[in-house]
Design a protein around this motif. Structure first.
Motif, short mmCIF file in Angstrom:
data_model
loop_
_atom_site.label_atom_id
_atom_site.label_comp_id
_atom_site.label_asym_id
_atom_site.label_seq_id
_atom_site.Cartn_x
_atom_site.Cartn_y
_atom_site.Cartn_z
N ALA A 1 -56.79 -34.99 68.94
CA ALA A 1 -55.53 -35.25 68.24
C ALA A 1 -55.68 -35.01 66.75
CB ALA A 1 -55.06 -36.68 68.51
N ILE B 1 -53.52 -32.14 64.79
CA ILE B 1 -52.68 -32.50 63.64
C ILE B 1 -53.09 -31.69 62.42
CG2 ILE B 1 -52.14 -34.35 62.00
CD1 ILE B 1 -52.27 -36.27 64.43
N GLN C 1 -46.97 -32.18 67.86
CA GLN C 1 -46.63 -33.59 67.67
C GLN C 1 -46.53 -34.31 69.02
OE1 GLN C 1 -43.02 -34.34 65.49
NE2 GLN C 1 -43.24 -36.56 65.67
N GLU C 2 -45.86 -33.69 69.97
CA GLU C 2 -45.72 -34.31 71.28
C GLU C 2 -47.08 -34.51 71.95
OE1 GLU C 2 -42.35 -33.62 74.30
OE2 GLU C 2 -43.98 -32.27 74.94
N CYS D 1 -50.00 -34.80 70.53
CA CYS D 1 -50.76 -35.85 69.83
C CYS D 1 -50.25 -37.24 70.18
CB CYS D 1 -50.70 -35.62 68.33
SG CYS D 1 -51.72 -34.24 67.83
N ILE D 2 -48.95 -37.39 70.34
CA ILE D 2 -48.40 -38.68 70.76
C ILE D 2 -48.95 -39.05 72.13
CG2 ILE D 2 -46.29 -39.85 71.50
CD1 ILE D 2 -44.85 -38.32 69.21
N PHE D 3 -48.95 -38.10 73.06
CA PHE D 3 -49.49 -38.36 74.40
C PHE D 3 -50.97 -38.71 74.33
CE2 PHE D 3 -46.15 -35.24 76.24
CZ PHE D 3 -45.17 -36.20 76.09
N PHE E 1 -52.63 -40.07 71.85
CA PHE E 1 -52.82 -41.39 71.27
C PHE E 1 -52.41 -42.49 72.26
CE2 PHE E 1 -53.10 -39.32 67.06
CZ PHE E 1 -54.26 -39.94 66.62
N ILE E 2 -51.41 -42.24 73.08
CA ILE E 2 -51.03 -43.23 74.09
C ILE E 2 -52.16 -43.39 75.11
CG2 ILE E 2 -49.46 -43.67 76.02
CD1 ILE E 2 -47.25 -42.30 74.31
N THR F 1 -41.55 -33.04 80.02
CA THR F 1 -41.57 -33.42 78.61
C THR F 1 -40.81 -32.35 77.81
OG1 THR F 1 -43.66 -32.28 78.23
CG2 THR F 1 -43.78 -34.60 78.88
#
Length: 188
Positions: free
Chosen positions: A21, A25, A53-54, A56-58, A60-61, A128
Motif C-alpha cells: 500500500a 500510494i 486509492q481503492e 490501498c483502502i482494501f 489497509f482493511i 468494486t
C-alpha cells in the motif's frame, strides 16, 4: 509446527499489505505530479492509476483485520486493567479468562455473520467501482480475520489457563537485534 506457519503467514500478510500500500500510494502521487510535467515525464500520462486509492483502502482493511489478530497473539492491544490488577489473584484469573472467552465469542459471531454475508454476495454480480473485482473478495477479510482473531483469543485463553501468563509486548525489545551492549554481557 502448524502454528508457526500460521504465525509467519499472518506476519507476512500484514507486512506485505503495509509495504504494498505504501509503494502504490507513492507511485500514484509521483504519477499524479509527473503528468503535470509532460516534458520531464512523457510516459507518466500513459499510466492510469485511478485504481490505486481503492486498492490501498482494501489493503489497509485486510491489514487491520489481520493486525487485530496479531495484536491479540502478541499482547499489543490496549487493555484497561486497573481494576483487574486490584483483584486478588484467584479472582483475577477468572475475570481475565471470562474476558478472553467473551472476545472469542464476539469475534466468532462476527466471523459467522461475515461468512453469511460473503456467501450471499457470491451469488451476485456486485463489483468494486474502480478495480471491478467481485465484492465478495473484498469482504472476505471479515470472516477470515475474525475467525483468526477468535482463534487467537482461544489460544491466549488456553495458555493463560495453563500458565497464568498473558502475552505482553516490550516496546524496548527488538527481536534478533544484537547491539554493542549485548556483546559486553549487558541486556539490550
Amino acid at each position: 509446527m502448524l502454528l508457526r506457519i500460521v504465525d509467519r503467514l499472518e506476519e507476512i500478510l500484514i507486512a506485505t499489505m503495509m509495504a504494498g500500500a505504501t509503494l502504490i500510494i507513492f507511485l500514484s502521487v509521483v504519477q499524479r505530479f509527473a503528468v503535470g510535467i509532460p516534458l520531464l515525464f512523457p510516459i507518466a500520462s500513459q499510466f492510469d492509476m485511478d485504481w490505486a486509492q481503492e486498492l490501498c483502502i482494501f489493503m489497509f482493511i485486510w491489514m487491520a483485520k489481520f493486525g487485530a489478530a496479531y495484536g491479540v497473539r502478541t499482547g499489543i492491544h490496549v487493555g484497561v486493567d486497573v481494576l483487574i490488577k486490584r483483584l486478588e489473584p484467584s479472582r483475577r484469573k477468572w475475570v481475565v479468562l471470562f474476558g478472553l472467552l467473551c472476545g472469542a465469542l464476539f469475534t466468532g459471531v462476527i466471523g459467522t455473520m461475515g461468512a453469511k454475508f460473503v456467501y450471499g454476495l457470491m451469488g451476485t454480480d456486485q463489483t468494486t467501482p474502480d478495480l471491478e473485482w467481485p465484492s465478495w473478495m473484498v469482504y472476505l477479510c471479515i470472516p477470515l480475520g475474525s475467525y483468526l482473531m477468535c482463534f487467537r483469543f482461544l489460544q491466549v485463553a488456553w495458555a493463560f489457563a495453563r500458565t497464568g501468563e498473558l502475552p505482553h509486548h516490550d516496546a524496548a525489545h527488538v527481536e534478533d537485534l544484537v547491539g554493542e551492549d549485548a556483546e559486553m554481557g549487558a541486556p539490550v
